[in-house]
Each structure stands twice: as C-alpha cells, then as structure tokens.
Design a protein around this motif. Structure first.
Motif, PDB file in Angstrom:
ATOM      1  N   GLY A 184      -6.240  -1.059  12.208  1.00  0.00           N
ATOM      2  CA  GLY A 184      -6.579  -2.213  11.460  1.00  0.00           C
ATOM      3  C   GLY A 184      -5.557  -3.527  11.014  1.00  0.00           C
ATOM      4  O   GLY A 184      -5.713  -4.626  11.001  1.00  0.00           O
ATOM      5  N   VAL A 185      -4.565  -2.991  10.375  1.00  0.00           N
ATOM      6  CA  VAL A 185      -3.447  -3.653   9.831  1.00  0.00           C
ATOM      7  C   VAL A 185      -2.677  -4.317  10.935  1.00  0.00           C
ATOM      8  O   VAL A 185      -2.223  -5.358  10.848  1.00  0.00           O
ATOM      9  CB  VAL A 185      -2.709  -2.962   8.987  1.00  0.00           C
ATOM     10  N   MET A 186      -2.595  -3.539  12.090  1.00  0.00           N
ATOM     11  CA  MET A 186      -1.627  -4.265  12.969  1.00  0.00           C
ATOM     12  C   MET A 186      -2.588  -5.212  13.732  1.00  0.00           C
ATOM     13  O   MET A 186      -1.931  -6.223  14.187  1.00  0.00           O
ATOM     14  CB  MET A 186      -1.463  -3.004  14.344  1.00  0.00           C
ATOM     15  N   GLU A 187      -3.847  -5.345  13.669  1.00  0.00           N
ATOM     16  CA  GLU A 187      -4.715  -6.277  14.560  1.00  0.00           C
ATOM     17  C   GLU A 187      -4.626  -7.435  13.433  1.00  0.00           C
ATOM     18  O   GLU A 187      -4.569  -8.739  14.016  1.00  0.00           O
ATOM     19  CB  GLU A 187      -6.211  -5.813  14.496  1.00  0.00           C
ATOM     20  N   LEU A 188      -4.176  -7.214  12.123  1.00  0.00           N
ATOM     21  CA  LEU A 188      -4.213  -8.654  11.309  1.00  0.00           C
ATOM     22  C   LEU A 188      -2.759  -9.119  11.206  1.00  0.00           C
ATOM     23  O   LEU A 188      -2.496 -10.087  10.824  1.00  0.00           O
ATOM     24  CB  LEU A 188      -4.330  -7.917   9.895  1.00  0.00           C
ATOM     25  N   GLY A 189      -1.791  -8.370  12.058  1.00  0.00           N
ATOM     26  CA  GLY A 189      -0.403  -8.897  12.198  1.00  0.00           C
ATOM     27  C   GLY A 189       0.457  -8.126  11.271  1.00  0.00           C
ATOM     28  O   GLY A 189       1.734  -8.707  11.313  1.00  0.00           O
ATOM     29  N   ALA A 190       0.401  -6.914  10.976  1.00  0.00           N
ATOM     30  CA  ALA A 190       1.391  -6.208  10.244  1.00  0.00           C
ATOM     31  C   ALA A 190       2.617  -6.016  11.432  1.00  0.00           C
ATOM     32  O   ALA A 190       2.288  -5.818  12.595  1.00  0.00           O
ATOM     33  CB  ALA A 190       0.980  -4.787   9.984  1.00  0.00           C
ATOM     34  N   ALA A 191       3.823  -5.918  10.668  1.00  0.00           N
ATOM     35  CA  ALA A 191       5.017  -5.503  11.588  1.00  0.00           C
ATOM     36  C   ALA A 191       5.059  -4.086  11.875  1.00  0.00           C
ATOM     37  O   ALA A 191       5.866  -3.715  13.061  1.00  0.00           O
ATOM     38  CB  ALA A 191       6.282  -6.016  10.835  1.00  0.00           C
ATOM     39  N   GLY A 192       4.535  -3.288  11.201  1.00  0.00           N
ATOM     40  CA  GLY A 192       4.693  -1.792  11.307  1.00  0.00           C
ATOM     41  C   GLY A 192       3.737  -0.970  10.350  1.00  0.00           C
ATOM     42  O   GLY A 192       3.317  -1.931   9.451  1.00  0.00           O
ATOM     43  N   VAL A 193       4.107   0.348  10.300  1.00  0.00           N
ATOM     44  CA  VAL A 193       3.406   1.212   9.229  1.00  0.00           C
ATOM     45  C   VAL A 193       4.490   2.139   8.699  1.00  0.00           C
ATOM     46  O   VAL A 193       5.442   2.441   9.292  1.00  0.00           O
ATOM     47  CB  VAL A 193       2.228   1.790   9.826  1.00  0.00           C
ATOM     48  N   LEU A 235       0.774  -1.347  -0.083  1.00  0.00           N
ATOM     49  CA  LEU A 235      -0.182  -0.018   0.182  1.00  0.00           C
ATOM     50  C   LEU A 235       0.926   1.013  -0.029  1.00  0.00           C
ATOM     51  O   LEU A 235       0.452   2.230   0.530  1.00  0.00           O
ATOM     52  CB  LEU A 235      -1.052  -0.017   1.450  1.00  0.00           C
ATOM     53  N   GLY A 236       2.165   1.106  -0.800  1.00  0.00           N
ATOM     54  CA  GLY A 236       2.783   2.467  -0.973  1.00  0.00           C
ATOM     55  C   GLY A 236       2.446   3.100  -2.175  1.00  0.00           C
ATOM     56  O   GLY A 236       1.412   2.879  -2.940  1.00  0.00           O
ATOM     57  N   VAL A 246       7.305 -13.287   6.265  1.00  0.00           N
ATOM     58  CA  VAL A 246       8.159 -12.384   6.562  1.00  0.00           C
ATOM     59  C   VAL A 246       7.265 -11.106   7.164  1.00  0.00           C
ATOM     60  O   VAL A 246       6.168 -11.055   6.931  1.00  0.00           O
ATOM     61  CB  VAL A 246       9.236 -11.841   5.256  1.00  0.00           C
ATOM     62  N   PRO A 247       8.284 -10.215   7.731  1.00  0.00           N
ATOM     63  CA  PRO A 247       7.272  -9.026   8.285  1.00  0.00           C
ATOM     64  C   PRO A 247       6.793  -8.128   6.948  1.00  0.00           C
ATOM     65  O   PRO A 247       7.283  -7.982   5.964  1.00  0.00           O
ATOM     66  CB  PRO A 247       8.565  -8.128   8.941  1.00  0.00           C
ATOM     67  N   VAL A 248       5.548  -7.607   7.367  1.00  0.00           N
ATOM     68  CA  VAL A 248       4.850  -6.890   6.144  1.00  0.00           C
ATOM     69  C   VAL A 248       4.649  -5.410   6.884  1.00  0.00           C
ATOM     70  O   VAL A 248       4.106  -5.286   8.000  1.00  0.00           O
ATOM     71  CB  VAL A 248       3.468  -7.346   5.911  1.00  0.00           C
ATOM     72  N   ILE A 249       5.217  -4.452   6.156  1.00  0.00           N
ATOM     73  CA  ILE A 249       4.981  -2.940   6.614  1.00  0.00           C
ATOM     74  C   ILE A 249       3.832  -2.443   5.702  1.00  0.00           C
ATOM     75  O   ILE A 249       3.752  -2.710   4.405  1.00  0.00           O
ATOM     76  CB  ILE A 249       6.270  -2.284   6.253  1.00  0.00           C
ATOM     77  N   VAL A 250       2.973  -1.623   6.431  1.00  0.00           N
ATOM     78  CA  VAL A 250       1.768  -1.362   5.551  1.00  0.00           C
ATOM     79  C   VAL A 250       1.702   0.282   5.626  1.00  0.00           C
ATOM     80  O   VAL A 250       1.871   0.999   6.351  1.00  0.00           O
ATOM     81  CB  VAL A 250       0.409  -1.581   6.155  1.00  0.00           C
TER      82      VAL A 250
END
Length: 308
Positions: free
Chosen positions: A94-103, A47-48, A74-78
């Motif tokens: 929302g994305v952190m609740e889904l398991g994102a590594a960071g934003v 989502l960049g 692998v870690p996912v940054i959104v």
C-alpha cells in the motif's frame, strides 16, 4: 525516489501527532512534515516505534502515510513491522503504491537463534516482494533480538533489496567498525548505515563509518549540522555542537517517558499543536516539564535554536 545503499544524512523518525482525545491530528501531520523539511533532513521514517505505529488502525496507517508522502519532498521510509506477514504485505504494498521510498522491518521479539533470524527475513522478502527496498531495524534494547555482524552480513548478501541498516545496538560502535571492515575485505556489498538511540552516540558513530542518523531527537536540525560537520572533517566543531545538546538527548532516552519528552519539545518548537500520545502512553509531570525547560535553557547558551 526508491531507497538505495547510497542514502546518507539524517532521516528523522517522525512522531505521529494526536489530538487530546486520541484522534489523529491531521493539521499537525502537515506542520510536523514541514518542520522536518525545514530542518534540512535527507529523508523521513514514519510508523516506527516512536511513531506509535502499534496504536494505529490499518486504515490510519495508510492515511498517515498518504498525507506525509504527498507533502514530503524527500524519500519516506515506512515501518511495516507486524505480528503477521499478511498485515506486513498489505501495508508494504500500500505505501509503495503511494510513493514510499522503501520499508523498514524489525525482527519480532521471539526470534532467538541466527537461523530463526535469517529465516524470518527470507520469508519477509518473499512475502512483500524482492522489488521493495527495505531497512533492517537492529534494536535489541527494545526488541530483545541480538543480530551479530555476521548475521546482518548474511541477510544483506542474500537479499539485494536490503539497502540499509538502522543501527541501534548499544554498545554498538564495534558493530559498525566490523561491518565496514567486511566491506573493505569484499565480503559485504555497499550498505547504508544510519544510527538511532536518539542520537546518543552519533558523534563517534559517524567516526566509525555511519552514514548519518535515523532517529527522533527533537532537534533534527542539530543532527543535520553535526553530520555535515563530521563529513566535512570538522571534528571539533561537530563535537562542540553535539556536546551542547547531550544532556537533553540523554533526558529523552529515558525508558517510558522518552516519547513524552520529545513530543513536549516538538510542541514548544511549534512542530505540533499537542504533545498528546494515544493511550496507553506516559505523561510528563510538572516536575519533568520544568527539568526539560531547564535543560533547554542550558542548551540555548550554546545553541540559540533551544531558546524556547
């Protein structure tokens, strides 16, 4: 897998696959995720700008994030940049609740002074919460916001949740050197620096102290190999490999058609089914496709991965 300042390697900026009619191509979201993982990336950034995030509905942004995070190992940054903080907070949480590594947070184009930049990031952290690791996106060529090394240092030191800089200034080699010098003198805490610009300057960015790349070049496996060679001290081998791809990297960096070129190559590599962009979006002419095919044949003389 929360993001921290030790992150290194290649975090691919992921494209968002679309069907020819503009709908999300959910099958290609899976195949593209698998492609990046097979290339050996250390992480993904979704989502960049390259991911056409500004063309997605909020529900679509969450749906894409959910699908990739669930599939990736692998870690996912959104990317959560938005015109207003309400939308930013909603997507970030929302994305952190889904398991994102960071934003990742980019500064809005209207910021002009150092004080405005510092205030913006302070407010962003207040809104999303200081428990969410975040990346500063420093991309003045597109965002038109100039962040000096001293401003970046102030943001990092004021906010422990800032763990990474996506460095896309141009020219930007001296900025990397300055930031690393701050660390040597003890005025800047540890910070991961990953570089963008399609990988155009990755060879020397690594020599200046970058930890890797965060970009979307259509051969992320080459970027992974280049970073590993640099980290192993194999300077000449790294430059030889990188130089073979440089003409295609340069071609991808054209304003306006860069994403179209990148998606065209990703399609040829079997990562996505269609090279479509959601409108508005540039389309390649037949001449441009022929030029890319020619460049691929040239790269293939030294790197068989380009034999498509």
């Amino acid at each position: 897998m929360l993001l921290d300042a030790t992150a290194s390697g290649v975090f691919s900026i992921a494209a968002t696959p679309f069907l020819p009619d503009g709908a999300l191509d959910r099958a290609s979201i899976d195949s593209l995720t698998d492609f990046y993982l097979d290339c050996g990336v250390a992480g993904l950034t979704i989502l960049g700008i390259m991911g056409e995030a500004q063309k997605l509905e909020p529900e679509e942004a969450l749906a894409v994030s959910r699908q990739i995070i669930a599939r990736a190992s692998v870690p996912v940054i959104v990317g959560v940049s938005a015109p207003g903080f309400t939308a930013m907070r909603s997507l970030a949480c929302g994305v952190m609740e889904l398991g994102a590594a960071g934003v990742m947070i980019a500064p809005p184009p209207h910021l002009r002074t150092d004080e405005q930049i510092l205030t913006y990031y302070a407010q962003a952290v207040e809104v999303i919460g200081d428990d969410i690791p975040f990346v500063i996106q420093d991309y003045p060529l597109t965002l038109s916001v100039q962040m000096t090394p001293k401003v970046l240092r102030e943001i990092v030191m004021a906010h422990p949740s800032c763990v990474m800089l996506k460095h896309e200034d141009w020219p930007g080699l001296e900025k990397i050197s300055t930031l690393r010098a701050f660390q040597k003198e003890g005025t800047l805490r540890p910070l991961s620096i990953l570089t963008g610009n399609g990988g155009l300057f990755l060879d020397f960015e690594m020599e200046r102290g970058a930890d890797g790349a965060m970009t979307g070049y259509a051969f992320p496996d080459m970027l992974v190999e280049t970073v590993k060679l640099m980290q192993a001290g194999e300077r000449d081998k790294a430059h030889d490999l990188f130089d073979a791809h440089l003409p295609l990297i340069r071609y991808e960096q054209q304003q306006g058609i860069g994403l179209a070129a990148r998606k065209y190559v990703l399609k040829k590599r079997g990562a996505i089914a269609y090279d479509a962009q959601r409108k508005p979006g540039a389309q390649l002419s037949n001449t441009a496709r022929a030029e890319i095919d020619y460049l691929l044949s040239r790269v293939a003389c030294r790197d068989p991965r380009a034999s498509l």
